[in-house]
Design a protein around this motif. Structure first.
Motif, PDB file in Angstrom:
ATOM      1  N   ALA A  95       0.898  -1.317  -0.136  1.00 30.87           N
ATOM      2  CA  ALA A  95       0.002   0.023  -0.008  1.00 30.87           C
ATOM      3  C   ALA A  95       0.935   1.254  -0.055  1.00 30.87           C
ATOM      4  O   ALA A  95       0.244   2.495  -0.359  1.00 30.87           O
ATOM      5  CB  ALA A  95      -0.925   0.021   1.331  1.00 30.87           C
ATOM      6  N   ALA A  96       2.034   0.958   0.312  1.00 27.00           N
ATOM      7  CA  ALA A  96       3.068   2.327   0.403  1.00 27.00           C
ATOM      8  C   ALA A  96       2.928   3.230  -0.670  1.00 27.00           C
ATOM      9  O   ALA A  96       2.719   4.416  -0.731  1.00 27.00           O
ATOM     10  CB  ALA A  96       4.321   1.944   0.604  1.00 27.00           C
ATOM     11  N   LEU A  97       3.263   2.652  -1.891  1.00 23.80           N
ATOM     12  CA  LEU A  97       3.332   3.526  -3.160  1.00 23.80           C
ATOM     13  C   LEU A  97       2.001   3.952  -3.374  1.00 23.80           C
ATOM     14  O   LEU A  97       1.817   5.248  -3.819  1.00 23.80           O
ATOM     15  CB  LEU A  97       3.684   2.800  -4.497  1.00 23.80           C
ATOM     16  N   LEU A  98       0.701   3.382  -3.439  1.00 22.64           N
ATOM     17  CA  LEU A  98      -0.755   3.920  -3.634  1.00 22.64           C
ATOM     18  C   LEU A  98      -0.791   4.878  -2.718  1.00 22.64           C
ATOM     19  O   LEU A  98      -1.350   6.042  -3.222  1.00 22.64           O
ATOM     20  CB  LEU A  98      -1.640   2.766  -3.656  1.00 22.64           C
ATOM     21  N   PHE A  99      -0.726   4.933  -1.441  1.00 21.58           N
ATOM     22  CA  PHE A  99      -1.178   5.721  -0.518  1.00 21.58           C
ATOM     23  C   PHE A  99      -0.273   7.090  -0.578  1.00 21.58           C
ATOM     24  O   PHE A  99      -0.523   8.357  -0.423  1.00 21.58           O
ATOM     25  CB  PHE A  99      -1.438   5.278   0.937  1.00 21.58           C
ATOM     26  N   PHE A 100       1.152   6.822  -0.996  1.00 19.15           N
ATOM     27  CA  PHE A 100       1.961   7.995  -1.152  1.00 19.15           C
ATOM     28  C   PHE A 100       1.515   8.830  -2.333  1.00 19.15           C
ATOM     29  O   PHE A 100       1.382  10.118  -2.304  1.00 19.15           O
ATOM     30  CB  PHE A 100       3.372   7.602  -1.188  1.00 19.15           C
ATOM     31  N   THR A 101       1.174   8.080  -3.513  1.00 22.69           N
ATOM     32  CA  THR A 101       0.581   8.876  -4.805  1.00 22.69           C
ATOM     33  C   THR A 101      -0.878   9.244  -4.228  1.00 22.69           C
ATOM     34  O   THR A 101      -0.933  10.338  -4.580  1.00 22.69           O
ATOM     35  CB  THR A 101       0.169   7.725  -5.691  1.00 22.69           C
ATOM     36  N   LEU A 102      -1.482   8.688  -3.400  1.00 20.04           N
ATOM     37  CA  LEU A 102      -2.977   9.561  -3.289  1.00 20.04           C
ATOM     38  C   LEU A 102      -2.586  10.807  -2.420  1.00 20.04           C
ATOM     39  O   LEU A 102      -3.369  11.860  -2.484  1.00 20.04           O
ATOM     40  CB  LEU A 102      -3.704   8.665  -2.371  1.00 20.04           C
ATOM     41  N   GLY A 103      -1.700  10.917  -1.404  1.00 22.13           N
ATOM     42  CA  GLY A 103      -1.110  11.961  -0.830  1.00 22.13           C
ATOM     43  C   GLY A 103      -0.684  13.123  -1.792  1.00 22.13           C
ATOM     44  O   GLY A 103      -1.131  14.316  -1.364  1.00 22.13           O
ATOM     45  N   TYR A 104      -0.034  12.796  -2.890  1.00 26.86           N
ATOM     46  CA  TYR A 104       0.364  13.548  -3.841  1.00 26.86           C
ATOM     47  C   TYR A 104      -0.942  14.449  -4.596  1.00 26.86           C
ATOM     48  O   TYR A 104      -1.007  15.515  -4.836  1.00 26.86           O
ATOM     49  CB  TYR A 104       1.356  13.008  -4.981  1.00 26.86           C
ATOM     50  N   PHE A 105      -1.767  13.289  -5.077  1.00 25.08           N
ATOM     51  CA  PHE A 105      -2.885  13.852  -5.921  1.00 25.08           C
ATOM     52  C   PHE A 105      -3.811  14.780  -4.795  1.00 25.08           C
ATOM     53  O   PHE A 105      -4.690  15.800  -5.330  1.00 25.08           O
ATOM     54  CB  PHE A 105      -3.547  12.837  -6.572  1.00 25.08           C
ATOM     55  N   TRP A 106      -3.870  14.510  -3.609  1.00 26.86           N
ATOM     56  CA  TRP A 106      -4.551  15.336  -2.407  1.00 26.86           C
ATOM     57  C   TRP A 106      -3.946  16.415  -2.451  1.00 26.86           C
ATOM     58  O   TRP A 106      -4.703  17.790  -2.418  1.00 26.86           O
ATOM     59  CB  TRP A 106      -4.555  14.733  -1.209  1.00 26.86           C
ATOM     60  N   ALA A 107      -2.734  16.529  -2.420  1.00 27.82           N
ATOM     61  CA  ALA A 107      -1.940  18.151  -2.371  1.00 27.82           C
ATOM     62  C   ALA A 107      -2.105  18.920  -3.643  1.00 27.82           C
ATOM     63  O   ALA A 107      -2.165  20.100  -3.550  1.00 27.82           O
ATOM     64  CB  ALA A 107      -0.265  17.641  -1.854  1.00 27.82           C
ATOM     65  N   GLU A 108      -1.887  18.097  -4.695  1.00 32.87           N
ATOM     66  CA  GLU A 108      -1.811  18.802  -6.074  1.00 32.87           C
ATOM     67  C   GLU A 108      -3.154  19.261  -6.432  1.00 32.87           C
ATOM     68  O   GLU A 108      -3.501  20.430  -7.299  1.00 32.87           O
ATOM     69  CB  GLU A 108      -1.107  18.050  -7.019  1.00 32.87           C
ATOM     70  N   ARG A 109      -4.198  18.581  -6.238  1.00 31.04           N
ATOM     71  CA  ARG A 109      -5.473  18.537  -7.016  1.00 31.04           C
ATOM     72  C   ARG A 109      -6.438  19.121  -6.092  1.00 31.04           C
ATOM     73  O   ARG A 109      -7.911  19.030  -6.280  1.00 31.04           O
ATOM     74  CB  ARG A 109      -5.798  17.312  -7.915  1.00 31.04           C
ATOM     75  N   ASP A 110      -6.300  19.175  -4.688  1.00 31.64           N
ATOM     76  CA  ASP A 110      -7.177  19.520  -3.950  1.00 31.64           C
ATOM     77  C   ASP A 110      -8.446  18.533  -3.523  1.00 31.64           C
ATOM     78  O   ASP A 110      -9.679  18.991  -3.284  1.00 31.64           O
ATOM     79  CB  ASP A 110      -7.803  20.927  -3.910  1.00 31.64           C
ATOM     80  N   PHE A 111      -8.121  17.331  -4.145  1.00 25.13           N
ATOM     81  CA  PHE A 111      -9.087  16.256  -3.542  1.00 25.13           C
ATOM     82  C   PHE A 111      -8.985  15.945  -2.231  1.00 25.13           C
ATOM     83  O   PHE A 111      -7.970  15.322  -1.776  1.00 25.13           O
ATOM     84  CB  PHE A 111      -8.976  15.128  -4.478  1.00 25.13           C
ATOM     85  N   SER A 112      -9.958  16.074  -1.483  1.00 19.61           N
ATOM     86  CA  SER A 112      -9.804  15.702   0.047  1.00 19.61           C
ATOM     87  C   SER A 112     -10.551  14.249   0.420  1.00 19.61           C
ATOM     88  O   SER A 112     -11.683  14.262   0.140  1.00 19.61           O
ATOM     89  CB  SER A 112     -10.670  16.697   0.901  1.00 19.61           C
ATOM     90  N   PRO A 113      -9.655  13.703   0.813  1.00 21.06           N
ATOM     91  CA  PRO A 113     -10.041  12.133   1.390  1.00 21.06           C
ATOM     92  C   PRO A 113     -10.960  12.331   2.724  1.00 21.06           C
ATOM     93  O   PRO A 113     -11.874  11.604   2.672  1.00 21.06           O
ATOM     94  CB  PRO A 113      -9.020  11.526   1.518  1.00 21.06           C
ATOM     95  N   PHE A 114     -10.644  13.295   3.290  1.00 17.53           N
ATOM     96  CA  PHE A 114     -11.684  13.513   4.380  1.00 17.53           C
ATOM     97  C   PHE A 114     -13.096  13.920   4.065  1.00 17.53           C
ATOM     98  O   PHE A 114     -14.023  13.455   4.451  1.00 17.53           O
ATOM     99  CB  PHE A 114     -11.282  14.835   5.267  1.00 17.53           C
TER     100      PHE A 114
END
Length: 382
Positions: free
Chosen positions: A226-245
């Motif tokens: 899961a490391a690579l996927l969730f690190f990637t999701l963190g990037y898209f969250w920061a760059e695209r303002d998609f909030s997992p919350f």
């Protein structure tokens, strides 16, 4: 906010809004507690593996209900702890958009220094402990294999500090520190990842999802696919303002709990060991805790407490294995062996509570009597 990692104290900045900061803070310590529950989790399968390796195993008389309780907490809810650490760390890093040079400096203090210090401390404790035992029985010194550090070469030291070359790339002395190692690797290659993500956003995300679901994992991330996927999701969250919350909040509690229950059943009963069911269980458990963070952050008393103990999340993560865990387990089982299902559950909850309490208390005391040492061991946090 310091060090740009999930274990650091997150404070609102011009880039990170106060609600997001508060919700990350509200989960830090809880996720570290879940890691403790993952590691103090006796099961028939783990004991069988330990016996096959020639180890002595404790008495273990568990009921089906007890097995399910431990599975739901440690393998179910606990499965999201480290993946969320990866996602939060990536989000905080990419959101700050710091230069590579500044990032290296911060990671050297926040991750690399405690990484080396904790591993060195544990190697020293093992070595001195065996030397002390050898002094009590001089015949032990006749076999250098009893104290392998004394015969190590350069390659052995590299393996001990990197973790590569041992049991699925885990560290032999501080097993949980594979997370810090993998996170450091991801930070080091972050400029390349940023370029790939920006040029091929959909392809890179699909690739990471494939790696995650299939279990076909790059060797350096063998410990947790899961490391690579969730690190990637963190990037898209920061760059695209998609909030997992916000995404987690869009679900009702009944929906999330039902999806988690179905994936847990599939993972542990219907399709035991199935990688897809396991991946879904991690995702649903992550959504549950992301939604829970909203309840915590909105309750002032609970959030104030979560914020107060948040700086000790990394220390608890680092100190709970191997010696604190081993000492508590051995002492507990000496007086309360798992001779029936009730005692199995008592050990599961009781020993975990003791480990969490002692680990956190040790952090409080160390910070009070020797702040510089606590700062080093805690990566400058708190």
């Amino acid at each position: 906010m310091t060090n740009g990692t999930v274990f650091s104290e997150t404070k609102p900045s011009a880039l990170i809004d106060g609600e997001t900061s508060g919700r990350i803070t509200s989960l830090r310590y809880i996720l570290s507690v879940l890691v403790v529950f993952i590691h103090n989790n006796f099961t028939a399968e783990k004991l069988a593996d330990s016996l096959a390796e020639g180890n002595r195993i404790p008495v273990f008389v568990q009921s089906a209900a007890g097995e399910w309780i431990q599975f739901v907490i440690s393998s179910g809810f606990g499965s999201c702890a480290v993946p969320l650490f990866f996602m939060f760390s990536a989000y905080l890093f990419f959101k700050k958009n710091m230069s590579y040079k500044v990032m290296l400096k911060k990671k050297a203090k926040g991750l690399l220094l405690p990484y080396f210090v904790w591993i060195a401390l544990n190697i020293a404790l093992v070595t001195f402990g065996k030397l002390f035992a050898a002094r009590l029985n001089l015949s032990l010194l006749g076999n250098p294999e009893k104290i392998p550090v004394l015969t190590w070469g350069v390659l052995d030291w590299l393996k001990a500090f990197s973790g590569f070359g041992f049991d699925k790339y885990n560290h032999p002395y501080v097993g949980q520190f594979w997370f810090v190692r993998d996170l450091l690797i991801l930070f080091l290659i972050s400029p390349v990842l940023r370029i790939v993500y920006r040029r091929f956003p959909k392809t890179s995300l699909i690739f990471c999802v494939f790696v995650y679901i299939s279990g076909v994992t790059p060797q350096c991330f063998e410990s947790d696919r899961a490391a690579l996927l969730f690190f990637t999701l963190g990037y898209f969250w920061a760059e695209r303002d998609f909030s997992p919350f916000a995404f987690a909040d869009s679900f009702r509690w009944t929906e999330l709990l039902a999806m988690f229950a179905f994936s847990s059943l599939g993972c542990n009963l219907i399709f035991k060991g199935n990688s897809v069911c396991s991946a879904l269980m991690v995702l649903f458990s992550a959504l549950i805790f992301l939604k829970l963070s909203g309840l915590i952050s909105r309750n002032k008393k609970i959030f104030d407490f979560a914020e107060k103990i948040s700086p000790f999340s990394f220390f608890l993560f680092a100190v709970h294995m191997p010696f604190l865990l081993a000492c508590v387990q051995n002492l507990w089982l000496r007086f309360l062996p798992m001779k029936n299902p009730a005692f199995c559950q008592l050990e599961y909850f009781g020993a975990n509570i003791v480990i969490v309490a002692l680990g956190t208390f040790a952090g409080f005391i160390l910070r009070k009597i020797c702040p510089p040492l606590f700062s080093i061991l805690n990566g400058g946090r708190g």
